[in-house]
Design an enzyme around this catalytic site. Structure first.
Site, PDB file in Angstrom:
ATOM      1  N   GLU A 128     -17.809  40.604  98.421  1.00 35.17           N
ATOM      2  CA  GLU A 128     -17.265  39.795  99.400  1.00 35.17           C
ATOM      3  C   GLU A 128     -18.082  39.919 100.876  1.00 35.17           C
ATOM      4  O   GLU A 128     -17.961  39.122 101.609  1.00 35.17           O
ATOM      5  CB  GLU A 128     -15.552  40.079  99.885  1.00 35.17           C
ATOM      6  CG  GLU A 128     -14.778  39.995  98.716  1.00 35.17           C
ATOM      7  CD  GLU A 128     -14.669  38.590  98.219  1.00 35.17           C
ATOM      8  OE1 GLU A 128     -15.162  37.690  98.965  1.00 35.17           O
ATOM      9  OE2 GLU A 128     -14.101  38.363  97.092  1.00 35.17           O
ATOM     10  N   PHE A 150      -5.220  41.993  97.092  1.00 41.04           N
ATOM     11  CA  PHE A 150      -4.439  40.640  97.004  1.00 41.04           C
ATOM     12  C   PHE A 150      -5.784  39.656  96.791  1.00 41.04           C
ATOM     13  O   PHE A 150      -6.761  39.530  97.578  1.00 41.04           O
ATOM     14  CB  PHE A 150      -3.856  40.195  98.486  1.00 41.04           C
ATOM     15  CG  PHE A 150      -3.439  38.842  98.421  1.00 41.04           C
ATOM     16  CD1 PHE A 150      -2.498  38.453  97.615  1.00 41.04           C
ATOM     17  CD2 PHE A 150      -3.796  37.798  99.361  1.00 41.04           C
ATOM     18  CE1 PHE A 150      -1.706  37.269  97.654  1.00 41.04           C
ATOM     19  CE2 PHE A 150      -3.488  36.473  99.404  1.00 41.04           C
ATOM     20  CZ  PHE A 150      -2.487  36.397  98.425  1.00 41.04           C
ATOM     21  N   GLY A 151      -5.678  38.852  95.850  1.00 36.82           N
ATOM     22  CA  GLY A 151      -6.523  37.832  95.497  1.00 36.82           C
ATOM     23  C   GLY A 151      -5.914  36.368  95.723  1.00 36.82           C
ATOM     24  O   GLY A 151      -4.838  36.124  95.451  1.00 36.82           O
ATOM     25  N   TYR A 152      -6.840  35.567  96.589  1.00 36.08           N
ATOM     26  CA  TYR A 152      -6.211  34.106  96.922  1.00 36.08           C
ATOM     27  C   TYR A 152      -7.120  32.835  96.410  1.00 36.08           C
ATOM     28  O   TYR A 152      -6.918  31.796  96.158  1.00 36.08           O
ATOM     29  CB  TYR A 152      -6.288  34.018  98.323  1.00 36.08           C
ATOM     30  CG  TYR A 152      -7.514  34.323  98.933  1.00 36.08           C
ATOM     31  CD1 TYR A 152      -8.227  33.140  99.188  1.00 36.08           C
ATOM     32  CD2 TYR A 152      -8.022  35.207  99.476  1.00 36.08           C
ATOM     33  CE1 TYR A 152      -9.446  33.273  99.945  1.00 36.08           C
ATOM     34  CE2 TYR A 152      -8.886  35.588  99.961  1.00 36.08           C
ATOM     35  CZ  TYR A 152      -9.954  34.616 100.240  1.00 36.08           C
ATOM     36  OH  TYR A 152     -11.201  34.641 100.676  1.00 36.08           O
ATOM     37  N   GLY A 153      -8.309  33.637  95.729  1.00 28.70           N
ATOM     38  CA  GLY A 153      -9.369  32.369  95.189  1.00 28.70           C
ATOM     39  C   GLY A 153      -9.739  32.794  93.897  1.00 28.70           C
ATOM     40  O   GLY A 153      -8.888  33.233  92.879  1.00 28.70           O
ATOM     41  N   SER A 154     -11.118  32.837  93.673  1.00 22.84           N
ATOM     42  CA  SER A 154     -11.543  33.310  92.360  1.00 22.84           C
ATOM     43  C   SER A 154     -11.071  34.475  91.895  1.00 22.84           C
ATOM     44  O   SER A 154     -11.028  34.736  90.673  1.00 22.84           O
ATOM     45  CB  SER A 154     -13.050  33.172  92.340  1.00 22.84           C
ATOM     46  OG  SER A 154     -13.796  33.941  92.956  1.00 22.84           O
TER      47      SER A 154
END
Length: 258
Positions: A153, A76-80
Site C-alpha cells: 500500500e 480492514f480490506g475494502y478493495g482487492s
C-alpha cells in the site's frame, strides 16, 4: 505513530498500491484538478528488487501500521484486499466501517493511466460508510503480514495507515458487545498530489472509460472490482452505478469508432 512523508517525488510513482459503494462523499469537489507538471520523469517508474514480502520494498521503510505488541491485529480490506489478502490470517469477518467510504479518489499514473492521461483507482475517503472484510492476524504472523501490507500500500504515500473502529456484521457466534472492534486500514491522504477530489458521476465515468495504463484499461479495473463486490453480496452501490455509466460510455465510443 510517526506519519511518513507523503510526497517523495522520486519514489512517488514507482507503482500505485496493489489494485485494489459508497455513501455520497462528504468533502470538497473539483473537476480534474490533476496537473501533468506534478509528475517526475519516467525513470521513477522502475521497480526495485522484491523484499522478503515478495513485493518491491516500500520507499517509506519499515511499516508503521498501528497495532499492540503481543496481541492479534485486525486489518480492514475494502478493495482487492477483500478477495486477495496475500497474507496469513486466522479469522475473517464481514464488517462495516463508518466515517469513510470507498471511492475512485486516487489518480493512477502507471497501472491504469499515464502521467499525461491519469486513470483512477480506489481509496477510502472521508464521509459515509463502507462494507468490507476484517482479517485477524495472529501475533506470530504480524511482522511479515504487516510489512507485506506496508509494501503493498505504501508505494507513493497517497495512503496513510489509520486505526479505525468496525462493526462486525457476520458474527453469529459473538455477543453484541464484542461486535465492535478496532482495526487498521489505509485511508487516502487528501494532501497528496495523487488525491482526486470528488468528480461528477459523468466526469468520473468518462475518465475511467477512456484511460489505459500498463495493466490495461481503467474500465477493466472498475468492472472487476464491481464483479468481486457483487460476488461478496455487496450490491447496488455507487460503484455499481458508476460501472453502468462507464459501460454505456464505452459502448457509445465503440459504436462511433466503427
Amino acid at each position: 505513530m510517526r506519519r511518513p512523508a507523503a510526497r517523495h517525488r522520486s519514489a512517488a510513482l514507482q507503482r500505485e498500491a496493489a489494485e485494489p459503494e459508497s455513501q455520497k462523499a462528504i468533502g470538497p469537489t473539483a473537476e480534474l484538478c490533476y496537473q501533468p507538471s506534478m509528475i517526475a520523469d519516467d525513470a521513477a517508474l522502475s521497480d526495485p528488487p522484491p523484499s522478503d514480502t515478495g513485493l518491491p520494498p516500500s520507499p517509506f521503510g519499515t511499516h508503521q501500521i498501528p497495532h499492540r505488541s503481543g496481541e492479534p491485529v485486525w486489518v480492514f480490506g475494502y478493495g482487492s484486499l477483500m478477495w486477495n489478502p496475500g497474507f496469513r490470517f486466522v479469522d475473517r469477518r464481514d464488517a462495516t466501517l463508518y466515517g469513510y467510504h470507498r471511492r475512485f479518489c486516487v489518480y493512477s499514473f502507471r497501472y491504469r493511466g499515464t502521467p499525461e492521461a491519469p486513470g483512477l483507482v480506489l481509496g477510502l475517503d472521508r464521509g459515509g460508510s463502507c462494507r468490507g472484510v476484517a482479517f485477524k492476524i495472529a501475533p506470530e504472523d504480524k511482522p511479515l503480514a504487516l510489512q507485506y501490507l506496508w509494501d503493498r500500500e505504501m508505494v507513493n504515500g497517497v495512503y496513510r495507515p489509520t486505526e479505525v473502529r468496525l462493526r462486525i456484521t457476520s458474527a453469529p457466534d459473538w455477543n453484541h458487545e464484542h461486535s465492535v472492534i478496532d482495526a487498521s486500514t489505509f485511508v487516502v491522504d487528501r494532501d497528496h498530489q495523487q488525491y482526486c477530489p470528488e468528480l461528477s458521476p459523468d466526469t468520473a465515468a468518462t475518465l475511467i472509460a477512456t484511460r489505459r495504463g500498463q495493466n490495461g484499461p481503467n474500465a477493466d479495473y472498475l468492472l472487476n472490482t464491481v464483479a468481486h463486490l457483487t460476488a461478496a453480496g455487496i450490491t447496488n452501490t455507487a460503484l455499481h452505478r458508476l460501472a453502468a455509466r462507464v459501460t454505456a460510455i464505452s459502448t457509445e465510443l465503440d459504436t462511433h469508432s466503427d
